[in-house]
Design an enzyme around this catalytic site. Structure first.
Site, PDB file in Angstrom:
ATOM      1  CB  THR A 268      31.205 -23.874 -44.078  1.00 53.20           C
ATOM      2  OG1 THR A 268      31.409 -25.058 -43.332  1.00 53.20           O
ATOM      3  CG2 THR A 268      31.427 -24.222 -45.620  1.00 53.20           C
TER       4      THR A 268
ATOM      5  CE  LYS B 192      26.537 -26.787 -42.459  1.00 55.70           C
ATOM      6  NZ  LYS B 192      26.720 -25.616 -41.374  1.00 55.70           N
TER       7      LYS B 192
ATOM      8  CG  ASP C 200      24.409 -22.050 -36.876  1.00 56.63           C
ATOM      9  OD1 ASP C 200      25.369 -23.111 -37.105  1.00 56.63           O
ATOM     10  OD2 ASP C 200      23.922 -21.961 -35.786  1.00 56.63           O
TER      11      ASP C 200
ATOM     12  NE  ARG D 224      23.020 -26.145 -45.267  1.00 61.97           N
ATOM     13  CZ  ARG D 224      22.852 -27.306 -45.117  1.00 61.97           C
ATOM     14  NH1 ARG D 224      22.792 -28.295 -45.784  1.00 61.97           N
ATOM     15  NH2 ARG D 224      22.832 -27.819 -43.878  1.00 61.97           N
TER      16      ARG D 224
HETATM   17  P1  IMP Z   1      26.643 -26.162 -38.341  1.00 66.95           P
HETATM   18  O1  IMP Z   1      25.717 -25.493 -39.128  1.00 66.95           O
HETATM   19  O2  IMP Z   1      28.004 -26.261 -38.958  1.00 66.95           O
HETATM   20  O3  IMP Z   1      26.735 -25.741 -36.776  1.00 66.95           O
HETATM   21  O4  IMP Z   1      26.124 -27.766 -38.272  1.00 66.95           O
HETATM   22  C1  IMP Z   1      24.914 -28.011 -38.151  1.00 66.95           C
HETATM   23  C2  IMP Z   1      24.458 -29.645 -37.948  1.00 66.95           C
HETATM   24  O5  IMP Z   1      23.439 -29.875 -38.318  1.00 66.95           O
HETATM   25  C3  IMP Z   1      25.423 -30.279 -39.017  1.00 66.95           C
HETATM   26  O6  IMP Z   1      26.901 -30.764 -38.359  1.00 66.95           O
HETATM   27  C4  IMP Z   1      24.396 -31.710 -39.019  1.00 66.95           C
HETATM   28  O7  IMP Z   1      24.758 -32.261 -38.068  1.00 66.95           O
HETATM   29  C5  IMP Z   1      23.210 -30.947 -38.904  1.00 66.95           C
HETATM   30  N1  IMP Z   1      22.566 -30.807 -40.061  1.00 66.95           N
HETATM   31  C6  IMP Z   1      22.360 -29.456 -40.795  1.00 66.95           C
HETATM   32  N2  IMP Z   1      22.011 -29.453 -42.028  1.00 66.95           N
HETATM   33  C7  IMP Z   1      22.002 -30.911 -42.319  1.00 66.95           C
HETATM   34  C8  IMP Z   1      21.378 -31.673 -43.489  1.00 66.95           C
HETATM   35  O8  IMP Z   1      21.005 -30.954 -44.521  1.00 66.95           O
HETATM   36  N3  IMP Z   1      21.581 -32.898 -43.305  1.00 66.95           N
HETATM   37  C9  IMP Z   1      22.038 -33.405 -42.253  1.00 66.95           C
HETATM   38  N4  IMP Z   1      22.416 -32.947 -40.980  1.00 66.95           N
HETATM   39  C10 IMP Z   1      22.439 -31.707 -41.196  1.00 66.95           C
END
Ligand code: IMP
Length: 210
Positions: free
Chosen positions: A11, A16, A77, A189
């Protein structure tokens, strides 16, 4: 029996990375490595997120990182699924307000969601996280969810993304009002990591710090 101790986290999102680091602190024998330290074209990770499920995206990112860096690679993801919006923004959570998906986009994503949810009484939502780990040629994957409800206005300053408007079931605080430890005890997560590490153990994969 195999052994290793470093895992590349696929990532580029520093929030994250931080969250994963504190979640993985319970496994002190594992050292997480930032993608930008090992991958020359780390921005390609974003291009791997083109599939229709979280898991396919996580697997694609883990494969890409593993192939490029030859390190055990972990990718996630995740997204927010809102019941009244038939699961949106879901897999598009990161790119909701604009397809460019800048890290600074969290605020505009949140504002768009609040405006879409204006005068909607069903506030139910859930976070989903899929994880894929490629280690020694084996693919291991797991998923975790966190159920909750959306507020009409943000509260709290911790965390990232949609944290300020998400109140987990059985809580009065938003994820952004919780300490990182409190969030990590219940998050999608952390549930996914717990399920993943159980499988890692079942595969007989050992992490040994040199
Ligand atoms: P990706 O997994 O990088 O595609 O991003 C997932 C998106 O979901 C993030 O940019 C956040 O907008 C949202 N997201 C995923 N997990 C969380 C969390 O624990 N808190 C808040 N937003 C989340």
């Amino acid at each position: 029996m195999r052994s290793s101790h470093q895992i590349l986290l696929a990532t580029l999102n520093p929030h994250k990375f931080q969250e994963f680091q504190s979640l993985m602190a319970q496994f002190p024998e594992i050292e997480l490595i930032r993608a930008d330290r090992l991958l020359r074209n780390a921005e390609n990770l974003g291009h791997a997120e083109q599939h229709s499920t979280y898991l396919e995206n996580a697997i694609a990112k883990a494969r890409l990182a593993n192939k490029a860096a030859h390190y055990p690679s972990l990718a996630d993801d995740s997204g927010l699924e809102v019941e009244a919006l038939e699961g949106r923004p879901g897999i598009r959570s990161h790119r909701y307000a604009s397809p460019q998906a800048q890290l600074s986009q969290d605020q505009s994503n949140l504002e768009l969601l609040l405006s879409e949810m204006k005068s909607t009484s069903n506030r139910s939502a859930r976070f989903v996280c899929a994880l894929a780990l490629i280690i020694e040629g084996v693919l291991i994957h797991a998923t975790g969810t966190l159920e909750g409800a959306l507020l009409e206005a943000p509260r709290g300053t911790h965390g990232f993304g949609y944290d300020p408007i998400f109140v987990p079931k059985d809580s009065t605080l938003t994820l952004a009002e919780m300490t990182s430890n409190q969030k990590n005890e219940i998050s999608h997560r952390s549930k996914a990591i717990e399920a993943l590490m159980k499988q890692v153990k079942a595969y007989g994969i050992n992490f040994v710090k040199p």
